[in-house]
Write an enzyme that holds these catalytic residues in place. Structure first.
Site, short mmCIF file in Angstrom:
data_model
loop_
_atom_site.label_atom_id
_atom_site.label_comp_id
_atom_site.label_asym_id
_atom_site.label_seq_id
_atom_site.Cartn_x
_atom_site.Cartn_y
_atom_site.Cartn_z
N CYS A 100 11.15 -27.94 34.97
CA CYS A 100 10.13 -28.97 34.74
C CYS A 100 9.36 -29.25 36.03
O CYS A 100 9.96 -29.62 37.04
CB CYS A 100 10.79 -30.25 34.23
SG CYS A 100 9.60 -31.59 33.93
N PRO A 101 8.04 -29.10 36.02
CA PRO A 101 7.27 -29.36 37.25
C PRO A 101 7.20 -30.84 37.59
O PRO A 101 6.98 -31.19 38.75
CB PRO A 101 5.89 -28.80 36.91
CG PRO A 101 5.80 -28.85 35.42
CD PRO A 101 7.19 -28.62 34.92
#
Length: 440
Positions: free
Chosen positions: A126-127
């Site tokens: 997940c960025p």
């Protein structure tokens, strides 16, 4: 968002958005009709914000899990904790090797290019949390998304009520209504909250669906890929061509980890206590619980996931010695100059083909290009199954799903996933053989 520079600003950006929507909105609501929030509304809203912040912090800082180097020995051990069925399944399990971690990957694990290690039951990197959503961190991630949607939906109601008042009083003199600054602030709150709520609501629905059927984002990609290969194989008699003339039979394979909704929920959230599913301080699932997963039994125990993919099979590494490749007047070979020159040209093409990529791996052209060059025709129904424009990677390892996503878009290290899984070092094979002989 995979690079180090954007990652430094991802968490501050998310916290800034949460602060803007959560706290500046309450300050503005104090100044707008129909008045400030009552005690009950304030308590609920700020409780949701507290749960959101705690869940987000845990999704960011919780280690996604490190695979023990001796996990396979424990998995196939003769200890009392392992049933005969588990040991039998482990003995037939396809052991996927990670060349960067130098370990066998457990089922459902993948090598993350950002975390630089194999991640248990990896969903995606997940960025916005700058962390992997894995077997260990998934409960924190889904709680973060849930509380974010709940808090923003509650805020949306407050904003709607005040927007209705502003609209009803639109004909009154401007000095009786909100100031220009307040209107701009209110408009930004409505726009940011509505857009973020829409995006996260879609993410929450998709994540809940994956939880209910016990799949990850990566496995959804693999399922769609398998269905694509099945449609292709129907045109070619059930077989697809692999590199070096290999013929790979493509048979429909059921996803093995969907074991029923209740068990899926219990496994994904790490506990059977449904009250703990929404408690932001709940314990993380253990690493040990992510090394083995119950299967539904629809497939034979020797069948592993993901299914075979001809385009993920590496070419055989070959070496050529140009000095010893052709010896004249031996074994009936000709010394005719034209034959020798023709052989040299073919040899040069072979050298170019086999050595075009590092490690002697030659990546193939996309399926549509190969099939067209072979003279095969396909109707329109197969056009959606091929990626005609996907030439950047030089081969089918760059296949995209219906949403245009590749495995690397989920944070997976494609070089490891595509070509190194079955390339187990000789030393490891010898060590395993010795261990097996000693056990006997």
């Amino acid at each position: 968002m995979d690079g180090p520079w954007p990652s430094k600003f991802a968490v501050p950006a998310v916290l800034s958005l949460i602060s803007f929507l959560s706290f500046s909105s309450q300050y503005l609501i104090l100044q707008l009709d129909p008045g400030p929030l009552d005690y009950r509304q304030t308590l609920i809203f700020n409780s949701l914000i507290a749960c959101l912040l705690i869940s987000y912090a845990r999704a960011c800082v919780t280690d996604p899990g490190r695979i023990p180097e001796d996990w396979l020995d424990q998995f196939v051990s003769n200890g009392e904790s392992k049933s005969d069925e588990s040991r039998q399944r482990a003995s037939k399990l396809r052991r996927r090797w990670c060349s960067k971690c130098n370990i066998y990957k457990p089922p459902r694990a993948h090598h993350c290019k950002s975390c630089q290690r194999c991640i248990l039951k990896m969903d995606h990197h997940c960025p916005w949390t700058v962390n992997c959503v894995s077997h260990v961190t998934f409960p924190h991630f889904i709680r973060f998304v849930f509380f974010a949607v709940a808090a923003m939906a509650y805020l949306e109601k407050f904003l709607y009520d005040r927007a209705a008042v502003i609209w009803e009083n639109r004909h009154l003199p401007s000095y009786l209504g909100p100031t220009v600054f307040q209107l701009v602030h209110f408009f930004l709150l409505v726009a940011a909250n509505s857009l973020t709520l829409f995006v996260l609501a879609i993410l929450l629905v998709r994540t809940l669906w994956c939880l209910a059927v016990n799949t990850t984002t990566i496995e959804e990609w693999e399922i769609e890929r398998h269905e694509t290969l099945l449609r292709r194989a129907r045109y070619l008699g059930g077989y697809l061509n692999g590199p070096d003339g290999q013929r790979v039979r493509i048979v429909k394979q059921e996803f093995p980890y969907d074991i029923g909704i209740w068990k899926n929920l219990k496994q994904g959230m790490g506990t059977w206590n449904f009250l703990a599913w929404l408690w932001p301080l709940s314990a993380s699932p253990s690493v040990e619980s992510g090394l083995e997963f119950e299967e539904n039994g629809f497939e034979d125990t020797s069948v592993s996931w993901p299914p075979p993919d001809p385009d993920r099979i590496p070419r055989i590494k070959r070496t050529f010695n140009s000095e010893d490749a052709l010896v004249y007047n031996q074994y009936g070979q000709t010394n005719d100059r034209e034959d020798i020159e023709a052989f040299r040209r073919r040899q040069a093409e072979d050298l170019k083909r086999w050595n075009s990529n590092a490690g002697g791996i030659q990546r193939r052209k996309p399926f549509y290009t190969r099939a067209t060059e072979d003279g095969r025709m396909f109707d329109g129904s197969d056009a959606s199954d091929v990626d005609i424009g996907n030439m950047e990677g030089g081969g089918e390892e760059g296949w995209r799903n219906s949403e245009g996503e590749r495995l690397r878009d989920f944070g997976v290290d494609e070089d490891v996933e595509f070509y190194d899984e079955d390339d187990v070092p000789l030393a490891e094979l010898i060590a395993r053989k010795k261990a097996k002989n000693n056990a006997m």
